[in-house]
Design a protein around this motif. Structure first.
Motif, PDB file in Angstrom:
ATOM      1  N   LYS A 195      10.793  -3.017  -4.282  1.00 23.19           N
ATOM      2  CA  LYS A 195      10.467  -4.394  -4.674  1.00 23.19           C
ATOM      3  C   LYS A 195       9.454  -4.466  -5.811  1.00 23.19           C
ATOM      4  O   LYS A 195       8.601  -3.598  -5.960  1.00 23.19           O
ATOM      5  N   PHE A 196       9.558  -5.558  -6.566  1.00 24.86           N
ATOM      6  CA  PHE A 196       8.567  -5.898  -7.586  1.00 24.86           C
ATOM      7  C   PHE A 196       7.558  -6.860  -6.975  1.00 24.86           C
ATOM      8  O   PHE A 196       7.939  -7.925  -6.480  1.00 24.86           O
ATOM      9  N   GLY A 197       6.295  -6.452  -7.022  1.00 22.71           N
ATOM     10  CA  GLY A 197       5.249  -7.343  -6.530  1.00 22.71           C
ATOM     11  C   GLY A 197       4.362  -7.790  -7.665  1.00 22.71           C
ATOM     12  O   GLY A 197       4.568  -8.839  -8.276  1.00 22.71           O
ATOM     13  N   CYS A 198       3.370  -6.955  -7.996  1.00 26.52           N
ATOM     14  CA  CYS A 198       2.372  -7.336  -8.998  1.00 26.52           C
ATOM     15  C   CYS A 198       2.728  -6.848 -10.398  1.00 26.52           C
ATOM     16  O   CYS A 198       2.316  -7.441 -11.386  1.00 26.52           O
ATOM     17  N   GLY A 199       3.438  -5.712 -10.482  1.00 27.88           N
ATOM     18  CA  GLY A 199       3.728  -5.123 -11.787  1.00 27.88           C
ATOM     19  C   GLY A 199       2.530  -4.453 -12.431  1.00 27.88           C
ATOM     20  O   GLY A 199       2.585  -4.079 -13.604  1.00 27.88           O
ATOM     21  N   MET A 200       1.457  -4.297 -11.675  1.00 27.97           N
ATOM     22  CA  MET A 200       0.208  -3.758 -12.241  1.00 27.97           C
ATOM     23  C   MET A 200      -0.395  -2.665 -11.375  1.00 27.97           C
ATOM     24  O   MET A 200      -1.613  -2.454 -11.402  1.00 27.97           O
ATOM     25  N   ALA A 201       0.418  -1.995 -10.580  1.00 25.51           N
ATOM     26  CA  ALA A 201      -0.066  -0.881  -9.747  1.00 25.51           C
ATOM     27  C   ALA A 201      -1.100  -1.313  -8.707  1.00 25.51           C
ATOM     28  O   ALA A 201      -1.908  -0.504  -8.278  1.00 25.51           O
ATOM     29  N   GLN A 202      -1.039  -2.587  -8.302  1.00 22.28           N
ATOM     30  CA  GLN A 202      -2.077  -3.084  -7.395  1.00 22.28           C
ATOM     31  C   GLN A 202      -1.589  -3.334  -5.967  1.00 22.28           C
ATOM     32  O   GLN A 202      -2.399  -3.505  -5.059  1.00 22.28           O
ATOM     33  N   CYS A 203      -0.266  -3.398  -5.749  1.00 22.45           N
ATOM     34  CA  CYS A 203       0.190  -3.872  -4.428  1.00 22.45           C
ATOM     35  C   CYS A 203       0.988  -2.848  -3.627  1.00 22.45           C
ATOM     36  O   CYS A 203       1.060  -2.941  -2.410  1.00 22.45           O
ATOM     37  N   GLY A 204       1.656  -1.921  -4.288  1.00 17.57           N
ATOM     38  CA  GLY A 204       2.421  -0.898  -3.577  1.00 17.57           C
ATOM     39  C   GLY A 204       3.835  -1.282  -3.203  1.00 17.57           C
ATOM     40  O   GLY A 204       4.570  -0.454  -2.648  1.00 17.57           O
ATOM     41  N   ALA A 205       4.268  -2.500  -3.515  1.00 23.98           N
ATOM     42  CA  ALA A 205       5.627  -2.917  -3.140  1.00 23.98           C
ATOM     43  C   ALA A 205       6.702  -2.052  -3.801  1.00 23.98           C
ATOM     44  O   ALA A 205       7.796  -1.901  -3.274  1.00 23.98           O
ATOM     45  N   CYS A 206       6.358  -1.476  -4.958  1.00 25.06           N
ATOM     46  CA  CYS A 206       7.341  -0.730  -5.755  1.00 25.06           C
ATOM     47  C   CYS A 206       7.287   0.772  -5.488  1.00 25.06           C
ATOM     48  O   CYS A 206       7.837   1.546  -6.271  1.00 25.06           O
ATOM     49  N   THR A 207       6.627   1.194  -4.407  1.00 22.60           N
ATOM     50  CA  THR A 207       6.396   2.626  -4.180  1.00 22.60           C
ATOM     51  C   THR A 207       7.702   3.391  -3.972  1.00 22.60           C
ATOM     52  O   THR A 207       8.530   3.015  -3.136  1.00 22.60           O
ATOM     53  N   VAL A 208       7.859   4.460  -4.736  1.00 20.47           N
ATOM     54  CA  VAL A 208       8.945   5.421  -4.524  1.00 20.47           C
ATOM     55  C   VAL A 208       8.301   6.806  -4.532  1.00 20.47           C
ATOM     56  O   VAL A 208       7.097   6.937  -4.765  1.00 20.47           O
ATOM     57  N   HIS A 209       9.095   7.823  -4.271  1.00 21.24           N
ATOM     58  CA  HIS A 209       8.580   9.185  -4.360  1.00 21.24           C
ATOM     59  C   HIS A 209       9.155   9.867  -5.599  1.00 21.24           C
ATOM     60  O   HIS A 209      10.347   9.712  -5.895  1.00 21.24           O
ATOM     61  N   VAL A 210       8.298  10.610  -6.288  1.00 23.44           N
ATOM     62  CA  VAL A 210       8.743  11.485  -7.382  1.00 23.44           C
ATOM     63  C   VAL A 210       8.316  12.895  -6.995  1.00 23.44           C
ATOM     64  O   VAL A 210       7.119  13.159  -6.810  1.00 23.44           O
ATOM     65  N   ASP A 211       9.302  13.747  -6.821  1.00 21.31           N
ATOM     66  CA  ASP A 211       9.053  15.094  -6.296  1.00 21.31           C
ATOM     67  C   ASP A 211       8.187  15.033  -5.034  1.00 21.31           C
ATOM     68  O   ASP A 211       7.242  15.826  -4.856  1.00 21.31           O
ATOM     69  N   GLY A 212       8.482  14.072  -4.179  1.00 16.61           N
ATOM     70  CA  GLY A 212       7.817  13.967  -2.877  1.00 16.61           C
ATOM     71  C   GLY A 212       6.491  13.244  -2.882  1.00 16.61           C
ATOM     72  O   GLY A 212       5.920  13.007  -1.820  1.00 16.61           O
ATOM     73  N   GLN A 213       5.991  12.884  -4.050  1.00 22.30           N
ATOM     74  CA  GLN A 213       4.698  12.201  -4.126  1.00 22.30           C
ATOM     75  C   GLN A 213       4.909  10.707  -4.348  1.00 22.30           C
ATOM     76  O   GLN A 213       5.759  10.311  -5.148  1.00 22.30           O
ATOM     77  N   PRO A 214       4.122   9.875  -3.663  1.00 20.06           N
ATOM     78  CA  PRO A 214       4.286   8.430  -3.860  1.00 20.06           C
ATOM     79  C   PRO A 214       3.786   8.001  -5.232  1.00 20.06           C
ATOM     80  O   PRO A 214       2.713   8.421  -5.649  1.00 20.06           O
TER      81      PRO A 214
END
Ligand code: FES
Ligand code: FES
Length: 152
Positions: A34-53
């Motif tokens: 999901k898109f929340g803040c678009g500014m790295a402030q809310c975490g709604a857009c969290t995915v993993h890249v090579d296992g890291q959030p």
């Protein structure tokens, strides 16, 4: 750009500096993130890249070429940790509106991957960047503990 999302190789016609979130949602068609803040402030857009959030809203798509991107769709299909968390989420009826919850599950998956038996402090600290406007924090904490117990 050549990406690997949920173990699927994809070639997407996108600009290198496009946020990964748009590539995932609008080009790969995976709308669980999901898109929340678009500014790295809310975490709604969290995915993993090579296992890291990571916060996909501020991650340029070019930076994940050659890496493994995992979204909520892939995690719920392939990760036993995410599946245990899902069961616990259902057990405690965690979501209210639900908007933040895929990001919460991706962060919780990363937490249990690195710390299989987190304390309340560990959970609060690790999950602090994931905002829930419905304030489901108590249930999230309980569900993470339940999943940790089930996985032990
Ligand atoms: S939408 Fe990315 S952190 Fe809020
Ligand atoms: S469940 Fe509504 S924002 Fe978290």
């Amino acid at each position: 750009m050549k990406l690997t999302i949920n173990n699927q190789p994809l070639e997407l016609d996108v600009e290198p500096d496009m946020p990964l979130l748009w590539a995932i949602r609008d080009h790969a068609g995976l709308t669980g993130t999901k898109f929340g803040c678009g500014m790295a402030q809310c975490g709604a857009c969290t995915v993993h890249v090579d296992g890291q959030p990571v916060r996909s809203c501020i991650t340029p798509v070019a930076s994940v070429e050659g890496k493994q991107v995992t979204t909520i769709e892939g995690a719920t299909e392939a990760s036993t940790i995410t599946q245990a968390l899902q069961e616990a989420w259902v057990h405690y009826n965690v979501p209210q509106c639900g908007y933040c919850q895929s990001g919460q599950l991706m962060s919780a998956t990363a937490l249990l991957s690195s710390n299989p038996a987190p304390s309340d402090t560990d959970i609060d600290s690790f999950m602090a960047g994931n905002i829930c406007r419905c304030a489901t924090y108590q249930r999230i904490r309980a569900a993470i503990k339940r999943a940790a117990t089930q996985l032990a």
